[in-house]
Scaffold this active site. Structure first.
Site, mmCIF file in Angstrom:
data_model
loop_
_atom_site.group_PDB
_atom_site.id
_atom_site.type_symbol
_atom_site.label_atom_id
_atom_site.label_comp_id
_atom_site.label_asym_id
_atom_site.label_seq_id
_atom_site.Cartn_x
_atom_site.Cartn_y
_atom_site.Cartn_z
ATOM 1 N N ASP A 31 -1.968 -3.900 4.178
ATOM 2 C CA ASP A 31 -1.117 -3.153 3.239
ATOM 3 C C ASP A 31 0.145 -3.972 2.985
ATOM 4 O O ASP A 31 0.454 -4.896 3.743
ATOM 5 C CB ASP A 31 -0.743 -1.781 3.834
ATOM 6 C CG ASP A 31 0.138 -0.963 2.887
ATOM 7 O OD1 ASP A 31 -0.118 -0.986 1.665
ATOM 8 O OD2 ASP A 31 1.092 -0.321 3.355
ATOM 9 N N SER A 32 0.868 -3.596 1.938
ATOM 10 C CA SER A 32 2.148 -4.247 1.679
ATOM 11 C C SER A 32 3.090 -4.046 2.861
ATOM 12 O O SER A 32 4.047 -4.789 3.023
ATOM 13 C CB SER A 32 2.786 -3.641 0.433
ATOM 14 O OG SER A 32 3.039 -2.257 0.665
ATOM 15 N N CYS A 94 -3.996 -0.271 0.343
ATOM 16 C CA CYS A 94 -2.811 -0.203 -0.510
ATOM 17 C C CYS A 94 -3.290 0.136 -1.914
ATOM 18 O O CYS A 94 -4.058 -0.634 -2.507
ATOM 19 C CB CYS A 94 -2.109 -1.561 -0.479
ATOM 20 S SG CYS A 94 -0.678 -1.670 -1.561
ATOM 21 N N GLU A 172 9.285 2.202 5.330
ATOM 22 C CA GLU A 172 9.415 0.854 5.907
ATOM 23 C C GLU A 172 10.560 0.787 6.918
ATOM 24 O O GLU A 172 10.560 -0.043 7.818
ATOM 25 C CB GLU A 172 9.644 -0.197 4.806
ATOM 26 C CG GLU A 172 8.401 -0.512 3.994
ATOM 27 C CD GLU A 172 7.290 -1.178 4.804
ATOM 28 O OE1 GLU A 172 7.557 -2.177 5.470
ATOM 29 O OE2 GLU A 172 6.153 -0.665 4.775
ATOM 30 N N CYS A 204 -0.252 6.846 -2.511
ATOM 31 C CA CYS A 204 0.260 5.644 -1.855
ATOM 32 C C CYS A 204 0.056 5.861 -0.362
ATOM 33 O O CYS A 204 0.331 6.960 0.146
ATOM 34 C CB CYS A 204 1.743 5.477 -2.183
ATOM 35 S SG CYS A 204 2.599 4.270 -1.159
ATOM 36 N N THR A 205 -0.436 4.843 0.321
ATOM 37 C CA THR A 205 -0.791 5.046 1.730
ATOM 38 C C THR A 205 0.432 5.242 2.631
ATOM 39 O O THR A 205 0.283 5.640 3.787
ATOM 40 C CB THR A 205 -1.662 3.881 2.250
ATOM 41 O OG1 THR A 205 -0.978 2.646 1.990
ATOM 42 C CG2 THR A 205 -3.023 3.864 1.576
ATOM 43 N N HIS A 206 1.618 4.958 2.123
ATOM 44 C CA HIS A 206 2.829 5.254 2.911
ATOM 45 C C HIS A 206 3.106 6.767 2.971
ATOM 46 O O HIS A 206 3.738 7.240 3.911
ATOM 47 C CB HIS A 206 4.065 4.594 2.278
ATOM 48 C CG HIS A 206 4.211 3.127 2.562
ATOM 49 N ND1 HIS A 206 3.386 2.174 2.003
ATOM 50 C CD2 HIS A 206 5.100 2.445 3.332
ATOM 51 C CE1 HIS A 206 3.772 0.967 2.418
ATOM 52 N NE2 HIS A 206 4.808 1.108 3.228
HETATM 53 N N1 DGL Z 1 1.089 1.549 0.604
HETATM 54 C C1 DGL Z 1 1.207 0.976 -0.708
HETATM 55 C C2 DGL Z 1 0.341 1.764 -1.694
HETATM 56 O O1 DGL Z 1 -0.551 2.477 -1.279
HETATM 57 C C3 DGL Z 1 2.646 0.842 -1.084
HETATM 58 C C4 DGL Z 1 2.895 -0.158 -2.148
HETATM 59 C C5 DGL Z 1 4.282 -0.701 -2.165
HETATM 60 O O2 DGL Z 1 4.587 -1.520 -1.299
HETATM 61 O O3 DGL Z 1 5.032 -0.357 -3.078
HETATM 62 O O4 DGL Z 1 0.488 1.654 -2.887
#
Ligand code: DGL
Length: 301
Positions: A31-32, A94, A172, A204-206
Site C-alpha cells: 500500500d502507499s 491500495c 499515517e 480507501c484501505t486506510h
Molecule cells: N490506502 C490507499 C487507498 O486505498 C490510500 C492512498 C493514498 O495514499 O492516498 O487508496
C-alpha cells in the site's frame, strides 16, 4: 533504522522470481502506507498459514493527490521489488494504486495480482434508500476505472462521492480519533446523512481504521462497506487456482509473523501494527528506487 537494500536488478528478479510457483513462498501486500494493514488483517484471518511480506510506501504517501504516472511508477517498482523478494502473488492493497496502475502492473509482473476497488457493487445491492456515500481518495474518484464501476452499478442508486482529503495523512500519523480528525469526518459524513444515505463505501484501505470515529458520528445510520474480507477471499481463490496455497504447518510450528517493510522510518507502522493489529514485529526500512524517485529521499511528484 538503516536502509536494508536497493531495488533488485532484472537478473535478481529473474533468479528469485516465483513465477514457477512455489506454494511455500510468501504473499506480497503493498500500500502507499499503512492502510493496507487493514487488508493484511483480513488476509491473516482468512489464510493463517500464508507467510506475508508487507510494504508501506510511507515515504511517498499519500498517493491520492499524486499524478497518475507517479502512482504507476511506484506501484510497479514495489511490485518488482516484492517479486525480487520471492513473493508468489501480489495484493495491491491500495484503491488508488489499483485504479491508476493495475493494468500496467499486470502486464509487467509474472505473478498473480489482486487489486482492490471501492465496494460500489455491494453498496448498490444493499442500500435501501438507494443513496450511498463513497469516501475515497481524489485520485480514485477521478479514475476511469472508478467511473466505469459507477456506470455499471449506479443505475438506480445515487452515489455521493466525497474525496477524503486529510484522512490518509491522519492514519499515517496514527491519528484515528483526534478532535481535528472527527471534525474532518463530520464535514464529510453529515451531508451524506442529510441527503438520505444509508450506506457508506470505505473506498480507501486506510479508512477501516477510522471505523470507531465514523461510528461515533453516524451511529448505525450508515452501513459501512469495507472490502478487505472479500479481497482475502479473492486471494484465497487465486492462490488455489494457481496451486499456490501454503501447506498447513505442523501443529507444533510457531505461527508465522508477517515481515514488515517501510520506505520511511517505520515508527508509525510499528505503532499501528501493535495497537490495531496486536502484532509486535519490527519494521525494516527499505529503499525502493523508481524512475520518478531516483534519489532515496526525493519527494519528486
Ligand atoms: N490506502 C490507499 C487507498 O486505498 C490510500 C492512498 C493514498 O495514499 O492516498 O487508496
Amino acid at each position: 533504522m538503516p536502509p536494508l537494500s536497493a531495488s533488485p536488478t532484472p537478473a535478481d528478479i529473474a533468479s528469485l522470481s516465483n513465477a514457477g510457483g512455489d506454494s511455500r513462498a510468501p504473499v506480497g501486500i503493498f500500500d502507499s502506507g499503512l492502510g493496507g494493514l487493514s487488508v493484511l488483517r483480513a488476509v491473516r484471518a482468512q489464510l493463517p498459514d500464508e507467510a506475508i511480506l508487507y510494504v508501506a510506501d510511507s515515504l511517498y504517501a499519500p498517493y491520492g493527490e499524486r499524478d497518475d504516472d507517479f502512482i504507476a511508477d511506484r506501484t510497479l517498482a514495489i511490485g518488482q521489488w516484492l517479486v525480487g523478494q520471492g513473493a508468489k502473488a501480489l495484493v495491491v492493497a491500495c484503491n488508488t494504486a489499483t485504479a491508476q496502475s493495475i493494468a500496467l502492473v499486470r502486464e509487467k509482473l509474472s505473478i498473480p495480482l489482486i487489486g482492490v476497488e471501492p465496494g460500489i457493487k455491494p453498496a448498490a445491492l444493499q442500500s435501501k434508500t438507494r443513496v450511498a456515500g463513497v469516501l475515497a481518495t481524489y485520485s480514485t474518484l477521478r479514475s476511469a476505472r472508478f467511473q466505469t464501476l459507477l456506470e455499471r452499478y449506479a443505475a438506480d442508486c445515487r452515489f455521493l462521492c466525497q474525496p477524503g482529503h486529510g484522512l490518509v495523512q491522519a492514519v499515517e500519523r496514527c491519528d484515528v480519533g483526534s478532535t481535528e480528525l472527527r471534525a474532518l469526518l463530520r464535514g464529510y459524513l453529515e451531508p451524506m446523512l442529510d441527503a438520505g444515505a444509508d450506506t457508506l463505501v470505505l473506498g480507501c484501505t486506510h479508512y477501516p481504521f477510522l471505523d470507531a470515529a465514523i461510528r461515533d458520528i453516524v451511529g448505525d445510520r450508515l452501513m459501512l462497506i469495507d472490502t478487505s474480507v472479500a479481497i482475502a477471499r479473492q486471494l484465497e481463490r487465486v492462490l488455489a487456482q494457481h496451486g499456490l496455497r501454503a501447506d498447513r504447518p505442523a501443529e507444533t510450528a510457531a505461527p508465522v509473523l508477517p515481515r514488515f517493510y517501510s520506505t520511511s522510518d517505520g515508527c508509525h507502522q510499528q505503532q499501528l501494527t501493535r495497537s490495531l493489529l496486536q502484532i509486535e514485529a519490527a519494521v525494516e526500512r527499505v529503499v525502493i528506487p523508481s524512475r520518478r524517485t531516483a534519489a532515496p529521499d526525493s519527494q519528486a511528484a
